[in-house]
Write a protein that holds these residues in place. Structure first.
Motif, PDB file in Angstrom:
ATOM      1  N   LEU A  62       0.837  -1.201   0.000  1.00 48.94           N
ATOM      2  CA  LEU A  62       0.000   0.000   0.000  1.00 48.94           C
ATOM      3  C   LEU A  62       0.875   1.256   0.000  1.00 48.94           C
ATOM      4  N   GLU A  97      -4.356   3.166   5.743  1.00 49.05           N
ATOM      5  CA  GLU A  97      -5.437   2.372   5.149  1.00 49.05           C
ATOM      6  C   GLU A  97      -6.721   3.184   5.031  1.00 49.05           C
ATOM      7  N   ALA A 141      -6.424   5.476   2.130  1.00 50.37           N
ATOM      8  CA  ALA A 141      -6.582   4.679   0.905  1.00 50.37           C
ATOM      9  C   ALA A 141      -8.059   4.385   0.651  1.00 50.37           C
ATOM     10  N   ALA A 142      -8.771   3.966   1.700  1.00 48.70           N
ATOM     11  CA  ALA A 142     -10.184   3.610   1.556  1.00 48.70           C
ATOM     12  C   ALA A 142     -11.020   4.808   1.105  1.00 48.70           C
ATOM     13  N   THR A 152     -10.086   6.001  -2.596  1.00 42.09           N
ATOM     14  CA  THR A 152     -10.368   5.052  -3.676  1.00 42.09           C
ATOM     15  C   THR A 152     -11.779   4.468  -3.593  1.00 42.09           C
ATOM     16  N   ASP A 153     -12.631   5.049  -2.761  1.00 40.31           N
ATOM     17  CA  ASP A 153     -13.969   4.495  -2.560  1.00 40.31           C
ATOM     18  C   ASP A 153     -14.767   4.424  -3.867  1.00 40.31           C
ATOM     19  N   ILE A 159      -3.744   1.839  -5.642  1.00 45.21           N
ATOM     20  CA  ILE A 159      -4.015   2.062  -4.217  1.00 45.21           C
ATOM     21  C   ILE A 159      -5.236   1.255  -3.788  1.00 45.21           C
ATOM     22  N   MET A 160      -6.273   1.263  -4.639  1.00 52.16           N
ATOM     23  CA  MET A 160      -7.490   0.502  -4.328  1.00 52.16           C
ATOM     24  C   MET A 160      -7.170  -0.984  -4.186  1.00 52.16           C
ATOM     25  N   GLY A 165      -5.089  -1.621  -1.125  1.00 52.84           N
ATOM     26  CA  GLY A 165      -5.949  -1.466   0.051  1.00 52.84           C
ATOM     27  C   GLY A 165      -6.759  -2.721   0.328  1.00 52.84           C
ATOM     28  N   THR A 166      -7.200  -3.399  -0.735  1.00 60.13           N
ATOM     29  CA  THR A 166      -7.970  -4.631  -0.531  1.00 60.13           C
ATOM     30  C   THR A 166      -7.068  -5.754  -0.021  1.00 60.13           C
ATOM     31  N   ALA A 212      -4.456  -5.204   1.988  1.00 61.81           N
ATOM     32  CA  ALA A 212      -4.276  -4.853   3.405  1.00 61.81           C
ATOM     33  C   ALA A 212      -5.538  -5.198   4.201  1.00 61.81           C
ATOM     34  N   GLY A 213      -6.697  -5.105   3.543  1.00 59.40           N
ATOM     35  CA  GLY A 213      -7.974  -5.439   4.190  1.00 59.40           C
ATOM     36  C   GLY A 213      -8.271  -6.924   4.186  1.00 59.40           C
TER      37      GLY A 213
END
Length: 198
Positions: A16, A69, A72-73, A76-77, A117-118, A121-122, A124-125
């Motif tokens: 990320l 995070e 990022a969320a 990139t939502d 980034i999106m 981010g996923t 990392a999630g």
């Protein structure tokens, strides 16, 4: 297991971080400018100023506490919503081919930086498709991240080349630093004990 989880977590956060670094200021600001009031307000709680530099500073400061995070969320939502819509029924656990099919359109609409980034981010999630996405970020022509920069570490000075005096001075400095740390720890303990007695 905990060690493995920690290692995976650090790798995911590293991805990320690299995705943010690979994103241009223009890409970041285009995403920020498109945010609605709620998202903008959310972002403001993680950054000091709504500029590319401000966001990068927020990312850097938020590496450990989840701030990176969150940034990022938020940024990139819209891209994530678009991705979910394009994947349709496969959104929860897409295959490599299904992801590759929707990536060009996402890049066109949101920019390659924001898509990276999106995706990072996923990972990392801990999304179910995290392993596939990690692989895309490493190897896919469209979204692969630039290779990680090699961090320059200060060259180690060959201790053999130091004079005896220099070595003695260094040992003394280390000893003094260690003693100062021990004293600091002792004071903290004493203060904690005193506050418990109150």
């Amino acid at each position: 297991m905990a060690v493995n989880q920690m290692k995976n977590r650090m790798q995911a956060l590293g991805l990320l971080d690299r995705a943010f670094k690979a994103t241009t200021d223009d890409e970041l600001m285009t995403a920020v400018d498109a945010l609605d009031d709620d998202h903008r307000e959310g972002l403001e709680s993680f950054v000091d100023e709504m500029t590319a530099d401000g966001i990068r500073a927020g990312v850097k400061a938020g590496r450990i506490d989840g701030g990176m995070e969150a940034i990022a969320a938020i940024t990139t939502d819209a891209c994530l919503a678009d991705c979910i819509e394009q994947l349709g029924d496969h959104a929860d656990n897409p295959s490599t081919d299904q992801l590759k099919e929707v990536l060009p359109g996402l890049i066109e609409r949101h920019s390659v930086g924001i898509v990276r980034i999106m995706l990072a981010g996923t990972v990392a999630g801990e999304a179910p498709a995290a392993a596939i996405i990690r692989d895309l970020l490493k190897n896919d022509d469209a979204v692969a991240l630039p290779k990680a920069e090699v961090t320059e570490i200060a060259p180690l000075i060959d201790t053999a080349k130091r004079s005896d005096d220099e070595q003695a001075e260094l040992r003394a400095k280390r000893k003094a630093a260690k003693k100062a740390k021990q004293e600091e720890a002792r004071l903290r303990k004493a203060q904690a004990a005193a506050s418990r007695r109150k």
